[in-house]
Design an enzyme around this catalytic site. Sequence first.
Site, PDB file in Angstrom:
ATOM      1  N   SER A  98       0.836  -1.203   0.000  1.00 27.27           N
ATOM      2  CA  SER A  98       0.000   0.000   0.000  1.00 27.27           C
ATOM      3  C   SER A  98       0.876   1.260   0.000  1.00 27.27           C
ATOM      4  CB  SER A  98      -0.932  -0.067   1.204  1.00 27.27           C
ATOM      5  OG  SER A  98      -1.923   0.904   1.136  1.00 27.27           O
ATOM      6  N   ASP A 104     -10.081  -3.834  -4.482  1.00 26.57           N
ATOM      7  CA  ASP A 104      -9.176  -2.782  -4.047  1.00 26.57           C
ATOM      8  C   ASP A 104      -9.396  -1.535  -4.884  1.00 26.57           C
ATOM      9  OD1 ASP A 104      -7.143  -1.229  -3.132  1.00 26.57           O
ATOM     10  OD2 ASP A 104      -5.515  -2.586  -3.688  1.00 26.57           O
ATOM     11  N   HIS A 161      -7.795  -5.204  -0.454  1.00 24.91           N
ATOM     12  CA  HIS A 161      -6.658  -4.355  -0.074  1.00 24.91           C
ATOM     13  C   HIS A 161      -6.279  -4.598   1.386  1.00 24.91           C
ATOM     14  CE1 HIS A 161      -4.007  -0.858  -0.604  1.00 24.91           C
ATOM     15  NE2 HIS A 161      -4.242  -0.632   0.675  1.00 24.91           N
TER      16      HIS A 161
END
Length: 414
Positions: free
Chosen positions: A192, A355, A385
Amino acid sequence: MKYLLFACTLFGAFLAFVLRTPVPEGLGEPWKYRLLIATMSLQALSARIRAYFQPDNPHAYIQALRSIRDLTNQPSPSEIKGSNIRSKVTTFDGVRVRLYEPIKKEDSLQPALIFIHGGGNALGSPDGYDRLTRLIAERLNVVVVSIDYRLSPEHLFPAGHLDCLRATSWFLRNADQDFSVDTSRVAISGDSAGGHLSATVSQAIHDDQTLPNLKLQILIYPVTQSLDLLTPSYQKYDQDFGDEGVLPRKRVAAFTSMHHLGRSDPLYMQQILSNEHIIEEFRLNSPYLRYVDHDVIPTELRKETRLYLPPRQGPGNESLWNQIKGTYLDPRWSPLLREDLSGLPQAFVTTCGFDSIRDDGIFYAKRLEAAGVKTKWKHYPSAFHGVMFLSNFFWFQVGEEMTKDMVEFIQNNI
Ligand SMILES: *[C@@H]1O[C@H](CO)[C@@H](O)[C@H](O)[C@H]1NC(C)=O
């Protein structure tokens, strides 16, 4: 009696969160996911309550959320029976890192891994990621460095990037002597926001002629740009989850605003969410929007967005554009916008089916490949995610698979 009442209320809130969590079809291990989201919602609620009692502290909410998560994210002891990895906290050129080292060392110089945790540049810590980084260090039996970089909203862009760059540069200069590391075989990885930082640090190290290039970059569902917050995956996320789940568009905008301005500014957020920050002149005359061309996303993935809207074509807000363009066009903010990606480290990019920023990873992987960088992109359709690491209590099969793929990629290519 009072405690019983309190416990019942808490349990009731938890149950309510569990039951109202939207779970789209195709998402893996839906009940575990429900429990995870309910836990996160309960943490957020507790943080809101705590922040309510600190009206003078503008960062009260995010700080409360961090300390609540810290309660359950304690690191493992330095040494664990039966494990060849020892961990400790130290500093590299003034930047705090958690360092994992094999206790019994090999005779020859060994490869190493730099790891940068995620959390929207505002949350997360090496301690909170200890279970994952220790696991990777054990499987690879190499030095792993987990960087404790500065977070927003207290520290604005590019503080986090500079910390990661400083620690990585120091490591590349000194790790042969200090840790028996072959500095021509150092990989970097993160998830991320950490995937974003892994990409920006890879670029900066590449440009520093005094340092060896990083050998591999493993970008786990990375953020790579803020020009387009209405890509097909952002739109799909809205349709699947609305404002719920791990990373709704609103949360991306809040993280972006905190990182850029040091606060979540509702007008700023609302404008970037509708792509009003891009003015027409720029859209028509610059090469940048080619980098976020929706046609680059494979058709079968684009089709998953049921009610797809083409990119917005309004005139945009010129004064906002002037305020943001210096930052948003900086490759340290949007690594996707760097013009020349050739010569960057061999890459492994992972993306998830559920995501909002799936397409950021795809855009970057495609551009790396086009620039001649050896690139592997793997999409995990049932993953969401954060699946590789969000909590010490919830581990998902597909997250384990991603970890295994990452370890194998390093073993095979370092
Ligand atoms: C344009 O952006 C600026 C800066 O964020 C803001 O003050 C202004 O209200 C915006 N204008 C419109 C028409 O939304």
